[in-house]
Design a protein around this motif. Structure first.
Motif: not given
Ligand code: ADP
Ligand code: MG
Length: 320
Positions: A170, A237, A280-281, A283-284
């Motif tokens: 993730g 995501s 990235d993290a 959005s998860t």
């Protein structure tokens, strides 16, 4: 005068050569290469001549290195040894990224949790034929899912429960993008677009104008909007990336660490911020948090620009 006969073709050849050389150095051109990395097609585009292609390859090589380092399934990876043999992790690069992952874990109240590995594995999302597991098995594995079992002591990652296994899926793609950007900048590149399927970094501008990036419609073919970006990243995501349907229900690869099942309520979350790993993290994390809690957190974290699309087609955006 037979000499003229030779002069005219010579002039034409000269003009052609000049034109070809010019085309090769045409600053309007967009050089582009694609490589399959981190389970997706990655494309890097740089305005300029073909001399930038080598830099693109170097950036891809660095991304491939990141992929190997963080691959939980690779027996050579320190993460694999941590998971299966409880060997502590001292590699500063891995520990640093885990520190970021744990911070997002804390700030999201555990919605982002890198200890979901055994569940992702149980659901079969690392393979080609995922399926709904038995509830008892999910409940059993949930006992060892909690990022608070992890701690970093004097630069070393340790766990207080041997059953705990981690997966940086993730956040690692974002980190790979961050590293690719560093390679490009080090080589003197000031403009580029790095697209790693679901996450894009816009470096500088595209010939003086912001890079234009479409946000995909999670339930259709087209886009729901276009972002104009410079020196920042956009991570999305979605429940459409890796999923299967069973009895009319959609199951996808973003799991709610509290329930052990796919997070429900949201179809896509787009996050814009400076750091690709953080984007990235988050959005998860926001995908798992859902509408209400997600709204609260986007308002608290002003450095995140967010567009959330719910299963009912509602758009929730913040700081955009
Ligand atoms: P993608 O990498 O496909 O763009 P994400 O960035 O949303 O998707 O990450 C999904 C991956 O993260 C999953 O494949 C899994 O490995 C891992 N993961 C799933 N649920 C969580 C979670 N709640 N917290 C942290 N990681 C998760
Ligand atoms: Mg993510």
């Amino acid at each position: 005068m037979p000499r003229k006969v030779f002069i005219i073709p010579a002039v034409i050849v000269f003009i052609l050569v000049v034109a070809l050389v010019h085309a090769n150095q045409n600053t309007d051109a967009l050089q582009s290469r694609t490589r399959f990395l981190m389970d997706t097609y990655c494309t890097i585009k740089i305005p300029g001549g073909t001399e930038v292609l080598d830099v693109i390859d170097t950036a891809f090589d660095r991304m491939a290195e990141v992929q190997r380092t963080f691959d939980s399934l690779d027996p050579e990876s320190p993460i694999h040894a941590f998971n299966d043999e409880n060997v502590t992790i001292t590699n500063p690069e891995i520990v640093a990224l885990i520190k970021t992952a744990l911070e997002v874990g804390d700030e999201s109240g555990g919605a982002f949790d890198i200890t979901v590995f055994p569940l992702v594995n149980l659901w079969g999302f690392f393979g080609d034929s995922p399926a709904v597991p038995d509830r008892e098995k999910i409940d059993e594995l949930l006992n060892a899912v909690d990022y608070r079992h992890l701690s970093i002591k004097a630069g070393t990652l340790v766990k207080d429960d041997a059953r705990v296994k981690i997966d940086l899926g993730g956040i690692a793609k974002g980190y790979a993008i961050r590293e690719a950007v560093a390679v490009l900048k080090k080589a003197g590149i000031t403009s580029a677009l790095i697209d790693a399927g679901g996450e894009i970094y816009a470096l500088g501008t595209n010939k003086g104008k912001p890079w234009k990036i479409g946000i995909r419609d999670p339930r259709g073919e087209g886009t729901v909007g276009v972002l104009e970006l410079t020196d920042c990243t956009v991570a999305t995501s979605g429940d459409y990336e890796r999923y299967f349907e069973k009895d009319g229900k959609r199951y996808h690869h973003i799991l709610d660490p509290k329930t052990g099942y796919s997070a429900e309520g949201i179809t896509s979350v787009t996050v814009v911020t400076d750091d690709p790993a953080v984007a990235d993290a988050w959005s998860t994390a926001l995908f798992v948090l859902g509408k209400e809690k997600g709204r609260e957190l986007m308002e608290r974290n002003k450095f995140l620009k967010v567009l959330m699309i719910t299963q009912d087609g509602e758009f929730i955006s913040s700081n955009m």
